[in-house]
Design an enzyme around this catalytic site. Structure first.
Site, PDB file in Angstrom:
ATOM      1  N   LEU A 103       0.500  -1.554   0.192  1.00 41.70           N
ATOM      2  CA  LEU A 103       0.094  -0.078  -0.341  1.00 41.70           C
ATOM      3  C   LEU A 103       0.585   1.876  -0.017  1.00 41.70           C
ATOM      4  CD1 LEU A 103      -2.927  -0.147   2.369  1.00 41.70           C
ATOM      5  CD2 LEU A 103      -3.226  -0.037  -0.532  1.00 41.70           C
ATOM      6  N   ASP A 104      -0.026   2.040  -0.475  1.00 43.62           N
ATOM      7  CA  ASP A 104       1.082   3.935  -0.999  1.00 43.62           C
ATOM      8  C   ASP A 104       1.245   3.809   0.410  1.00 43.62           C
ATOM      9  OD1 ASP A 104       1.354   2.824  -3.477  1.00 43.62           O
ATOM     10  OD2 ASP A 104      -0.163   4.449  -3.680  1.00 43.62           O
ATOM     11  N   TYR A 105       3.373   5.030   0.714  1.00 45.72           N
ATOM     12  CA  TYR A 105       2.933   5.645   1.894  1.00 45.72           C
ATOM     13  C   TYR A 105       2.100   6.544   2.189  1.00 45.72           C
ATOM     14  CZ  TYR A 105       5.952   8.207   5.170  1.00 45.72           C
ATOM     15  OH  TYR A 105       6.677   9.256   6.362  1.00 45.72           O
ATOM     16  N   SER A 107      -1.520   6.120   1.521  1.00 42.54           N
ATOM     17  CA  SER A 107      -2.670   5.448   1.706  1.00 42.54           C
ATOM     18  C   SER A 107      -2.769   4.199   3.101  1.00 42.54           C
ATOM     19  CB  SER A 107      -2.969   4.535   0.956  1.00 42.54           C
ATOM     20  OG  SER A 107      -2.461   5.028  -0.562  1.00 42.54           O
ATOM     21  N   ARG A 191      -4.588   5.386  -7.899  1.00 40.61           N
ATOM     22  CA  ARG A 191      -3.727   6.783  -8.188  1.00 40.61           C
ATOM     23  C   ARG A 191      -4.347   6.688  -9.859  1.00 40.61           C
ATOM     24  NH1 ARG A 191      -2.493   9.162  -4.060  1.00 40.61           N
ATOM     25  NH2 ARG A 191      -2.728   7.763  -1.905  1.00 40.61           N
TER      26      ARG A 191
END
Length: 239
Positions: A103-105, A107, A191
């Site tokens: 998961l993105d930083y 998110s 995204r």
């Protein structure tokens, strides 16, 4: 109790079939006695298993953890920039576990961590198409034609996306709230999809991965999976 050939495979000796062959050739001993029955049941905690005269080390306990990853946290076990890592949140977990996917930083949401490499590989392999559902806050309110484009698949720099399930579930202060379910795992895919239709993501929360749900968990909380959840994960991963 566990069948001998399964225990050997779990200990990393060889595949189950290859372990069966080693047993059939008389190369395996249990508590000092040669055995030739692959289906023999042993107690992994107390029985001594030798293969070709070498004592097997007991395999590490397999651990499956569901974490509510908070924002500003990286999905790695080390970070040269010294940022907070997801593993820093797992207080009391002695085993070394690894994130399944990322998961993105910036998110948040559901993240599975485990030391079961076979399951990790299966869940992240594109051919298994494990569904992941996100709640996504975007700038502006996408028109129906743009939602349809997301659902049908749109062209990104690394190729077209697979069909997705996309629903506008709410509006808040001029910001659309989408629920998006995808079966791929490309880098920052949701995204990039939203940017492509002109509605960049303001916030992203992953709600579900396969049969796993966040439920009422709060950011930073984690729990071990229940046996039935592990079984359902293995079923969807086809292992």
């Amino acid at each position: 109790m566990e069948r001998l050939h399964k225990y050997m495979a779990r200990a990393g000796v060889a595949s189950r079939r290859q372990s069966e062959e080693l047993i059939a050739k008389g190369l395996v001993k249990v508590n000092g006695e040669t055995v030739n029955m692959p289906g023999l049941k042993i107690d992994p905690l107390s029985d001594r298993v030798e293969v070709k005269g070498k004592l097997l080390q007991k395999p590490e306990e397999l651990v499956y953890i569901l974490l509510y990853k908070p924002v500003n946290c990286v999905c790695t076990v080390s970070d040269p920039e010294g940022r907070r890592k997801v593993t820093d949140l797992l207080h009391g977990v002695k085993q070394r576990v690894y994130p399944v996917g990322r998961l993105d930083y910036d998110s948040e949401g559901l993240l599975l961590l485990t030391n079961d490499g076979r399951l990790t590989h299966a869940l992240t392999h594109p051919s298994h198409a494990v569904p992941k559902t996100y709640r996504v806050w975007v700038s502006g309110i996408p028109e129906p034609d743009k939602l349809k484009a997301l659902a049908q698949g749109i062209e990104l720099a690394d190729g077209p996306t697979a069909p997705a399930k996309v629903t506008l579930v709410g509006v808040n202060k001029g910001s659309g709230i989408l629920q998006i379910t995808i079966h791929e795992g490309r880098n920052r895919q949701v995204r990039r999809m939203c940017e492509q239709i002109g509605h960049p993501v303001r916030h992203l929360l992953r709600e579900n991965v396969g049969p796993l749900r966040l439920g009422r968990m709060q950011p930073g909380e984690f729990r071990r999976l229940k046996p039935d959840e592990i079984a359902r994960l293995k079923k969807i991963a086809k292992i």
